[in-house]
Design a protein around this motif. Structure first.
Motif, PDB file in Angstrom:
ATOM      1  N   TRP A  81     -71.246   9.492 -46.288  1.00 49.56           N
ATOM      2  CA  TRP A  81     -71.094  10.805 -45.667  1.00 49.56           C
ATOM      3  C   TRP A  81     -72.406  11.561 -45.543  1.00 49.56           C
ATOM      4  O   TRP A  81     -72.482  12.556 -44.825  1.00 49.56           O
ATOM      5  N   ARG A  82     -73.451  11.066 -46.193  1.00 53.87           N
ATOM      6  CA  ARG A  82     -74.755  11.719 -46.079  1.00 53.87           C
ATOM      7  C   ARG A  82     -75.502  11.280 -44.825  1.00 53.87           C
ATOM      8  O   ARG A  82     -76.548  11.838 -44.500  1.00 53.87           O
ATOM      9  N   HIS A  83     -75.007  10.259 -44.122  1.00 55.78           N
ATOM     10  CA  HIS A  83     -75.702   9.726 -42.956  1.00 55.78           C
ATOM     11  C   HIS A  83     -74.734   9.632 -41.779  1.00 55.78           C
ATOM     12  O   HIS A  83     -74.182   8.577 -41.478  1.00 55.78           O
ATOM     13  N   GLN A  84     -74.520  10.765 -41.126  1.00 54.12           N
ATOM     14  CA  GLN A  84     -73.585  10.824 -40.019  1.00 54.12           C
ATOM     15  C   GLN A  84     -74.289  11.164 -38.710  1.00 54.12           C
ATOM     16  O   GLN A  84     -75.422  11.627 -38.683  1.00 54.12           O
ATOM     17  N   SER A  85     -73.581  10.928 -37.621  1.00 53.84           N
ATOM     18  CA  SER A  85     -74.059  11.324 -36.311  1.00 53.84           C
ATOM     19  C   SER A  85     -73.110  12.409 -35.802  1.00 53.84           C
ATOM     20  O   SER A  85     -72.740  13.302 -36.561  1.00 53.84           O
ATOM     21  N   ASP A  86     -72.686  12.332 -34.537  1.00 54.48           N
ATOM     22  CA  ASP A  86     -71.836  13.377 -33.957  1.00 54.48           C
ATOM     23  C   ASP A  86     -70.346  13.062 -34.048  1.00 54.48           C
ATOM     24  O   ASP A  86     -69.516  13.951 -33.909  1.00 54.48           O
ATOM     25  N   GLY A  87     -70.012  11.782 -34.222  1.00 57.68           N
ATOM     26  CA  GLY A  87     -68.607  11.427 -34.264  1.00 57.68           C
ATOM     27  C   GLY A  87     -68.360  10.163 -35.058  1.00 57.68           C
ATOM     28  O   GLY A  87     -69.241   9.307 -35.194  1.00 57.68           O
ATOM     29  N   LEU A  88     -67.159  10.054 -35.614  1.00 59.20           N
ATOM     30  CA  LEU A  88     -66.769   8.874 -36.389  1.00 59.20           C
ATOM     31  C   LEU A  88     -65.471   8.319 -35.810  1.00 59.20           C
ATOM     32  O   LEU A  88     -64.492   9.049 -35.619  1.00 59.20           O
ATOM     33  N   ALA A  89     -65.481   7.014 -35.501  1.00 61.91           N
ATOM     34  CA  ALA A  89     -64.287   6.328 -35.006  1.00 61.91           C
ATOM     35  C   ALA A  89     -63.868   5.278 -36.028  1.00 61.91           C
ATOM     36  O   ALA A  89     -64.692   4.476 -36.471  1.00 61.91           O
ATOM     37  N   ILE A  90     -62.600   5.302 -36.416  1.00 61.37           N
ATOM     38  CA  ILE A  90     -62.070   4.372 -37.418  1.00 61.37           C
ATOM     39  C   ILE A  90     -60.891   3.615 -36.818  1.00 61.37           C
ATOM     40  O   ILE A  90     -60.010   4.209 -36.187  1.00 61.37           O
ATOM     41  N   PHE A  91     -60.896   2.304 -37.037  1.00 60.53           N
ATOM     42  CA  PHE A  91     -59.813   1.449 -36.551  1.00 60.53           C
ATOM     43  C   PHE A  91     -59.313   0.618 -37.734  1.00 60.53           C
ATOM     44  O   PHE A  91     -60.059  -0.183 -38.305  1.00 60.53           O
ATOM     45  N   ALA A  92     -58.048   0.831 -38.100  1.00 63.86           N
ATOM     46  CA  ALA A  92     -57.502   0.163 -39.279  1.00 63.86           C
ATOM     47  C   ALA A  92     -56.137  -0.434 -38.982  1.00 63.86           C
ATOM     48  O   ALA A  92     -55.300   0.190 -38.331  1.00 63.86           O
ATOM     49  N   ALA A  93     -55.951  -1.663 -39.455  1.00 65.76           N
ATOM     50  CA  ALA A  93     -54.655  -2.336 -39.359  1.00 65.76           C
ATOM     51  C   ALA A  93     -54.547  -3.239 -40.596  1.00 65.76           C
ATOM     52  O   ALA A  93     -55.477  -3.310 -41.405  1.00 65.76           O
ATOM     53  N   GLU A  94     -53.428  -3.885 -40.720  1.00 68.04           N
ATOM     54  CA  GLU A  94     -53.277  -4.818 -41.834  1.00 68.04           C
ATOM     55  C   GLU A  94     -54.322  -5.930 -41.700  1.00 68.04           C
ATOM     56  O   GLU A  94     -54.409  -6.601 -40.682  1.00 68.04           O
ATOM     57  N   ASP A  95     -55.181  -6.071 -42.707  1.00 70.51           N
ATOM     58  CA  ASP A  95     -56.245  -7.085 -42.724  1.00 70.51           C
ATOM     59  C   ASP A  95     -57.317  -6.844 -41.653  1.00 70.51           C
ATOM     60  O   ASP A  95     -57.984  -7.782 -41.213  1.00 70.51           O
ATOM     61  N   PHE A  96     -57.471  -5.586 -41.223  1.00 70.80           N
ATOM     62  CA  PHE A  96     -58.524  -5.269 -40.246  1.00 70.80           C
ATOM     63  C   PHE A  96     -59.017  -3.851 -40.492  1.00 70.80           C
ATOM     64  O   PHE A  96     -58.219  -2.921 -40.646  1.00 70.80           O
ATOM     65  N   PHE A  97     -60.354  -3.688 -40.503  1.00 59.93           N
ATOM     66  CA  PHE A  97     -60.938  -2.360 -40.647  1.00 59.93           C
ATOM     67  C   PHE A  97     -62.335  -2.337 -40.042  1.00 59.93           C
ATOM     68  O   PHE A  97     -63.161  -3.192 -40.339  1.00 59.93           O
ATOM     69  N   GLU A  98     -62.565  -1.367 -39.161  1.00 57.82           N
ATOM     70  CA  GLU A  98     -63.900  -1.156 -38.599  1.00 57.82           C
ATOM     71  C   GLU A  98     -64.143   0.344 -38.472  1.00 57.82           C
ATOM     72  O   GLU A  98     -63.223   1.113 -38.173  1.00 57.82           O
ATOM     73  N   LYS A  99     -65.390   0.743 -38.684  1.00 63.60           N
ATOM     74  CA  LYS A  99     -65.782   2.142 -38.497  1.00 63.60           C
ATOM     75  C   LYS A  99     -67.058   2.179 -37.677  1.00 63.60           C
ATOM     76  O   LYS A  99     -67.912   1.303 -37.781  1.00 63.60           O
ATOM     77  N   TYR A 100     -67.205   3.214 -36.863  1.00 65.94           N
ATOM     78  CA  TYR A 100     -68.386   3.348 -36.016  1.00 65.94           C
ATOM     79  C   TYR A 100     -68.864   4.796 -36.047  1.00 65.94           C
ATOM     80  O   TYR A 100     -68.121   5.709 -35.703  1.00 65.94           O
ATOM     81  N   THR A 101     -70.097   4.976 -36.488  1.00 64.72           N
ATOM     82  CA  THR A 101     -70.746   6.281 -36.471  1.00 64.72           C
ATOM     83  C   THR A 101     -71.531   6.372 -35.178  1.00 64.72           C
ATOM     84  O   THR A 101     -72.475   5.623 -34.963  1.00 64.72           O
TER      85      THR A 101
END
Length: 385
Positions: A81-101
């Motif tokens: 949380w100390r290194h952010q940009s303008d937006g955060l996108a999170i994609f989560a499912a069973e056995d799947f997780f990705e985040k994009y700053t």
């Protein structure tokens, strides 16, 4: 910073027939909000709402735990949380997780369906959006690859000298100091010598920039993206003289690059490159206007979705702040539209965007006032037969 590329987008689009959670939040890079962990608190609040909605949808406790575990771990990751940009996108499912700053000002939004909600991020890869930024100083050289919505560093240490001293010798700084000292002590008597030292300094910088140009050329030729240079005004004419790269943008990002961070350079470069980056979108909108009310355009969702399925859509225009809810039966090409999100339906805009991108078409998010056909939230320019 985790940027998103075509492979990432393809991976997201291929996750289907599972309970998929998409979360978008605006974030702050620095300041009071970061110190008070407001970004973290925002995600925590949205995840609580999403988890309650998942329970209402009768999602099993086992699946809920699998989806929620990486999100909760992220919430508790103080370093993240100390290194952010303008937006955060999170994609989560069973056995799947990705985040994009990402440097995208997302509106807070959550989406639960059997697919991820990729509509807010599709503009990242639409049109002539990719370019390089060369941050140029005599003390430091950096290269970035960017789109309208993202920026990341390119490793060039093995390609170019990192500073002028590395190219012309370590006596450069000492000679410069001597020249300044001599100029101040000898006054007018040293004017001719001072002019000569200026020419020598320019020649040294030119040799340095020529080495930078030569080192970068092989990398730049791979994709031939536009190259915009960020440097002080007096350096730009020297680099233009050294430059041999054809897709070179002859307008400088002004100011000393050391006065801006990576995101600041990105913002300044966008102001200069906007006409280049908007080229494809503007061309497609003009073509739609020319062909409107013919068989080569569409503004009816019930007509557009079957055309998407058949691979007939060249460009899809979607109203950026709107949504169309319903279902599409691919077996009989039947479109059902509802007023709001309900159990069993989904975003028809999202479905259409995914399919057009999968087929190599263009997708543009357009403000309501700029839509080619303002009577519809979805417009399409069809491929010519």
């Amino acid at each position: 910073m985790s940027l998103i590329n075509e492979k990432d987008l393809e991976k997201l689009m291929n996750v289907q027939n599972k309970t998929c959670v998409s979360i978008f939040i605006p974030t702050q890079r620095a300041g009071k909000e970061v110190l008070e962990e407001k970004n973290k608190t925002h995600l925590k609040s949205l995840w609580k709402d999403v988890s309650n909605e998942l329970k209402d949808k009768k999602v099993s406790e086992e699946v809920l735990i699998k989806i929620g575990k990486p999100i909760e771990e992220l919430i508790n990751d103080r370093a993240f949380w100390r290194h952010q940009s303008d937006g955060l996108a999170i994609f989560a499912a069973e056995d799947f997780f990705e985040k994009y700053t990402l440097p995208v000002n997302f509106e807070a939004h959550t989406y639960i369906a059997e697919e991820f909600y990729i509509k807010p991020i599709v503009p990242i890869l639409s049109g002539d959006a990719s370019f390089n930024i060369l941050s140029l100083q005599v003390e430091e050289v950096k290269l970035y690859e960017a789109t309208k919505f993202s920026i990341g560093s390119v490793e060039i240490d093995d390609l170019v000298p990192s500073r002028l001293e590395d190219r012309v010798g370590y006596d450069y700084e000492e000679k410069t100091l001597q020249q300044k000292s001599g100029a101040s002590s000898m006054g007018q008597k040293n004017m001719h010598g001072h002019a000569g030292s200026d020419r020598e300094r320019k020649d040294e910088i030119l040799r340095f920039f020529s080495a930078v140009d030569k080192g970068l050329n092989e990398y730049l030729q791979k994709e031939k993206l536009p190259l915009v240079v960020a440097c002080q005004d007096y350096l730009f004419p020297i680099y233009k003289e050294a430059n041999t790269y054809q897709n070179f943008y002859e307008e400088v990002v002004p100011g000393n690059p050391s006065d801006s961070d990576m995101f600041g350079l990105h913002e300044k470069a966008l102001q200069i490159l906007e006409p280049v980056m908007e080229k494809t979108k503007l061309e497609k909108m003009k073509k739609f206007d020319e062909l409107n009310n013919t068989d080569n355009t569409g503004a009816s969702v019930t007509d557009i979705l079957p055309a998407v399925q058949q691979g007939k859509v060249d460009t899809l225009f979607l109203e950026n702040r709107s949504e169309i809810w319903g279902t599409y039966n691919e077996d009989n090409m039947n479109v059902t539209i509802q007023d709001d999100q309900q159990n069993g339906n989904y975003s028809l805009m999202n479905w259409a965007a995914k399919e057009v991108l999968r087929q190599g078409g263009n997708v543009f998010l357009i403000p309501e006032a700029q839509m080619p056909d303002k009577n519809s939230k979805m417009n399409a320019l069809y491929r010519f037969k």
